[in-house]
Design a protein around this motif. Structure first.
Motif, short mmCIF file in Angstrom:
data_model
loop_
_atom_site.label_atom_id
_atom_site.label_comp_id
_atom_site.label_asym_id
_atom_site.label_seq_id
_atom_site.Cartn_x
_atom_site.Cartn_y
_atom_site.Cartn_z
N ASN A 284 42.36 43.45 51.40
CA ASN A 284 43.51 42.84 50.73
C ASN A 284 43.77 43.55 49.40
OD1 ASN A 284 44.65 40.78 48.67
ND2 ASN A 284 45.08 39.81 50.64
N GLU A 285 44.98 44.09 49.23
CA GLU A 285 45.28 44.89 48.05
C GLU A 285 45.17 44.09 46.76
OE1 GLU A 285 49.01 46.83 48.43
OE2 GLU A 285 48.39 48.06 50.16
N VAL A 286 45.63 42.84 46.79
CA VAL A 286 45.56 42.02 45.58
C VAL A 286 44.12 41.79 45.19
CG1 VAL A 286 46.08 39.77 44.58
CG2 VAL A 286 47.77 40.91 46.05
N TRP A 287 43.31 41.37 46.15
CA TRP A 287 41.91 41.08 45.87
C TRP A 287 41.16 42.32 45.38
CZ3 TRP A 287 38.26 37.86 44.67
CH2 TRP A 287 36.91 38.16 44.93
N GLU A 288 41.28 43.41 46.11
CA GLU A 288 40.52 44.61 45.77
C GLU A 288 41.03 45.29 44.50
OE1 GLU A 288 40.29 47.09 49.22
OE2 GLU A 288 38.92 45.71 50.24
N GLY A 289 42.23 44.91 44.05
CA GLY A 289 42.75 45.48 42.82
C GLY A 289 42.45 44.68 41.58
N LEU A 290 41.81 43.53 41.72
CA LEU A 290 41.47 42.71 40.56
C LEU A 290 40.36 43.36 39.74
CD1 LEU A 290 41.49 39.22 42.33
CD2 LEU A 290 43.22 40.08 40.72
#
Length: 328
Positions: A284-290
């Motif tokens: 998940n881009e949002v999760w892994e970008g946090l």
């Protein structure tokens, strides 16, 4: 508050001399019938309950009140959802082996409760107010409310107040004082560990996550929750600033809601068989970008971490938070 009634009988010699007339004798008899005993008033969520004697056979229909009794050195004779208690409430001492399961917390078995011949039933008003008459027909029933409404205090304050009311009911006030003193001392020790580890004052986003319809559902704990109050006791700050009051102490949301808090430390509770961060959120881009994911500032608590208990659970939770942060 304890009410005491004292009756001093007339001296036999004075009775023989006729010093007491018939009305005096009748009054003394009335006093003898009603006096000589001691009652204890227990304040529940909405009403007081009078107990004429210290209860010996107690049935609890909500887990936290069983824990409260154990902390005071009192074994309940019955509990609702014994299996669930043993799964989630990881405290010592444990429940007695011969305790009776009286059904679920949602629908307790009234017949099973009555067979135990309790002299006190303890439960939560939000669960069992609808069957209060039936419960009171079996035994005096005191109902507390672990989830205060807005403006009525937080969950931690309610936990301590209820614990002391239960202690009063079973005549264990001194034991309650010692339990709370031990808890405060435990907080000091844990706070020292967190400080030594360099985490004192850190903002922590405390969460509990699970799969719902193949998506990640995330609970973020609010300031009125018991869990957050315990974190504050040991030197941490709550990163989550939910705008609305949450009765149960958490907001249920999704991964997108984590972005404003990505500079905090992320602490989470997930079941081992349902690790949504490794399953639903993998890729998940949002999760892994946090930031806290990229910088490896995510901290797992045990999957059976219990955040809704009494003083014994509070001590366990504080230790679990410290162990998670410091890697012990």
């Amino acid at each position: 508050m304890t009410k005491k009634y004292i009756w001093i009988p007339a001296l036999a010699g004075l009775l023989a001399l006729g010093a007491c007339n018939s009305s005096d004798t009748e009054e003394s008899g009335s006093e003898e019938e009603n006096g000589g005993g001691e009652t204890t008033t227990v304040q529940g969520a909405s009403e007081e309950v009078e107990l004429e004697e210290t209860p010996q056979n107690i049935v609890v229909l909500e887990w936290v009140y069983a824990e409260d009794l154990l902390a005071l050195g009192v074994d309940p004779v019955g509990i609702a959802d014994l299996e669930g208690y043993n799964q989630w409430v990881n405290v010592e001492p444990e429940l007695p082996e011969d305790i009776t399961d009286v059904g679920t917390r949602q629908e307790p078995n009234l017949e099973a409760i009555a067979q135990l011949e309790p002299d006190l039933i303890i439960t939560a008003s939000s669960r069992h107010e609808g069957i209060s008459d039936q419960l009171n027909d079996i035994a005096p029933t005191v109902m507390f409310e672990p989830y205060p409404e807005e403006g009525e205090g937080d969950q931690y304050e309610e936990m301590e107040t209820t614990f002391r009311e239960i202690a009063s009911a079973v005549d264990r006030e001194e034991e309650a004082d010692q339990v709370m003193e031990d808890l405060d001392n435990s907080y000091e020790d844990v706070a020292a560990e967190i400080s030594d580890g360099g985490y004192e004052g850190n903002e922590v986003l405390l969460s509990q996550a699970f799969s719902a319809n193949d998506t990640a559902s995330i609970r973020l704990f609010t300031d009125n929750s018991m869990a957050v109050k315990i974190m504050q006791e040991i030197g941490l700050e709550n990163a989550y600033d939910g705008a609305e009051f949450e009765l149960y102490g958490y907001t249920e949301t999704n991964v997108d809601a984590l972005e404003p808090y990505q500079d905090s430390d992320f602490m989470y509770i997930v079941q081992e068989e349902d690790n949504v961060f490794e399953n639903q959120l993998a890729g998940n881009e949002v999760w892994e970008g946090l930031n806290f994911v990229e910088e490896d500032r995510t901290y797992a608590l045990p999957g059976d971490t219990w955040t809704f208990g009494g003083p014994l659970s509070a001590e366990v939770f504080a230790e679990q938070v410290s162990d998670s942060l410091t890697g012990e």
